[in-house]
Scaffold this active site. Sequence first.
Site, PDB file in Angstrom:
ATOM      1  N   LEU A  42      -2.775   5.262  -9.639  1.00  0.00           N
ATOM      2  CA  LEU A  42      -3.320   6.236  -8.690  1.00  0.00           C
ATOM      3  C   LEU A  42      -2.372   6.516  -7.537  1.00  0.00           C
ATOM      4  O   LEU A  42      -2.368   7.597  -6.964  1.00  0.00           O
ATOM      5  CB  LEU A  42      -4.656   5.727  -8.124  1.00  0.00           C
ATOM      6  N   GLY A  43      -1.583   5.525  -7.178  1.00  0.00           N
ATOM      7  CA  GLY A  43      -0.662   5.681  -6.054  1.00  0.00           C
ATOM      8  C   GLY A  43       0.237   4.473  -5.943  1.00  0.00           C
ATOM      9  O   GLY A  43       0.059   3.468  -6.643  1.00  0.00           O
ATOM     10  N   GLU A  44       1.198   4.580  -5.059  1.00  0.00           N
ATOM     11  CA  GLU A  44       2.168   3.502  -4.886  1.00  0.00           C
ATOM     12  C   GLU A  44       2.655   3.489  -3.452  1.00  0.00           C
ATOM     13  O   GLU A  44       2.800   4.539  -2.826  1.00  0.00           O
ATOM     14  CB  GLU A  44       3.342   3.705  -5.845  1.00  0.00           C
ATOM     15  N   GLY A  45       2.905   2.290  -2.931  1.00  0.00           N
ATOM     16  CA  GLY A  45       3.390   2.183  -1.565  1.00  0.00           C
ATOM     17  C   GLY A  45       4.119   0.882  -1.340  1.00  0.00           C
ATOM     18  O   GLY A  45       4.551   0.215  -2.295  1.00  0.00           O
ATOM     19  N   PHE A  48       3.095  -2.059  -0.373  1.00  0.00           N
ATOM     20  CA  PHE A  48       2.446  -3.266  -0.888  1.00  0.00           C
ATOM     21  C   PHE A  48       2.620  -3.370  -2.398  1.00  0.00           C
ATOM     22  O   PHE A  48       2.796  -4.450  -2.948  1.00  0.00           O
ATOM     23  CB  PHE A  48       0.954  -3.228  -0.514  1.00  0.00           C
ATOM     24  N   GLY A  49       2.545  -2.255  -3.078  1.00  0.00           N
ATOM     25  CA  GLY A  49       2.615  -2.244  -4.534  1.00  0.00           C
ATOM     26  C   GLY A  49       1.964  -0.995  -5.094  1.00  0.00           C
ATOM     27  O   GLY A  49       1.977   0.062  -4.461  1.00  0.00           O
ATOM     28  N   ASP A  95      -2.546   1.438  11.724  1.00  0.00           N
ATOM     29  CA  ASP A  95      -1.803   2.256  10.754  1.00  0.00           C
ATOM     30  C   ASP A  95      -2.616   3.482  10.356  1.00  0.00           C
ATOM     31  O   ASP A  95      -2.768   3.791   9.178  1.00  0.00           O
ATOM     32  CB  ASP A  95      -1.450   1.422   9.528  1.00  0.00           C
TER      33      ASP A  95
END
Length: 435
Positions: A96-99, A101-102, A223
């Site tokens: 679904l997504g990535e950032g 953290f992982g 954040d």
Amino acid sequence: MGNCYGTRVNNHHTPTTSNTSTSEKRNTKQHGVPSTSSSSNSNSAENINVAAEYGSNNSSRETTPPTGKIVTPNLKMFTLAELKSATRNFRPDTVLGEGGFGRVFKGYIDEKTYAPSRVGVGMAVAVKKSSPDSPQGLEEWQSEVKFLGKFSHPNLVKLLGYCWEDRQFLLVYEYMQKGSLENHLFRKGAEPLPWHVRLKVAIGAAQGLAFLHTSEKSVIYRDFKTSNILLDGDYNAKLSDFGLAKLGPINGNSHVTTRVMGTYGYAAPEYVATGHLYVRSDVYGFGVVLLEMLTGRRALDNNRPNSEQNLIEWATPSLSEKRKLTKIMDPRLEGQYPIKGAMQAAELILQCLESDPKSRPSMEEILDTLEKINCMKEKPKESKSKAQKQADKRQQRQSAHQNRNSHRPISPLHYKYGDHGNGARAYPSPVRSIS
């Protein structure tokens, strides 16, 4: 769930950990109810003894045990095998997504037992899986469990459970159908959000922050940005990613002092410069996001001309004048918004972006202002079109009258005064009022 993470601000100077003595008033009005009724509960999510036993410094793998457990109410401790089954072994097509953290994967579990289920069966969930190379893995994972395990509010994403196994940290959340606000505002080809939906999202996010700030132990989110605001099927906003959340100042202190982390463009200037973190440092980030929602532009965009890359520097000179404001409003709104409401939102943004945190409004005051703006309806465009129609009718009548006059018999006077039969009048016609 969208891209729920962003580049962290890592300021390499390390401020001290002492608090100052000046005080900041905190309103005690509650915007939600914590899921734990007693702060003395030994099973409270605040009692994360793992951090105390092994330390919060996770830069070295030798200090991090391969498997652990956190005693916290209402959270399921999943096994790694269960989450592999729920996500089809973390298949790439479930991402679904990535950032930082992982990655975040979509999976399915049984609604009652939370056991893994087949695709499309049971309840959809979002599984956040830490990257092996994430320098902040354990620390941010613990922070998420600590805060989301304790609090329950309609505008905070719901944490269902967690897993700590084989040196991997995983979190299981409710699935948010509409993804992140960031995608809706900036993703190419995304359907533009109308004014009333943007206000709904802003109000929901403000309610989430107001709840955190006015809880028994105030929480600083730290954040706040568009990628951390997730939307359900009805565009209800929920705050996600509590990896940087921190308890607010106590004992009459105005701020806490900590190492600088967050996201460029959203972090408050006093925090970036000194490491002093105020409750109203979150308010600055809220102002940035509200400005993004008004303009449809990112806080920082290196793809734009140099003078337009920093949204705050480019837009703030236009926020106090109606004519200039209309020029920087998101063109995808197509002018469909109440100008008075837009002006009040612009004024609110300026207040949120004040350099002195004490001069910024509280989240409760922001919420009140947004709800008033939400009551303002767009001025009907019919009034202008009606006036235009009336003008068109007058023009048609005038043209018809002139056409009739042009077919009348020509008077000898026309020739006398040199018109040579071309149909022009010998004398100027009286001026007709079209008012």
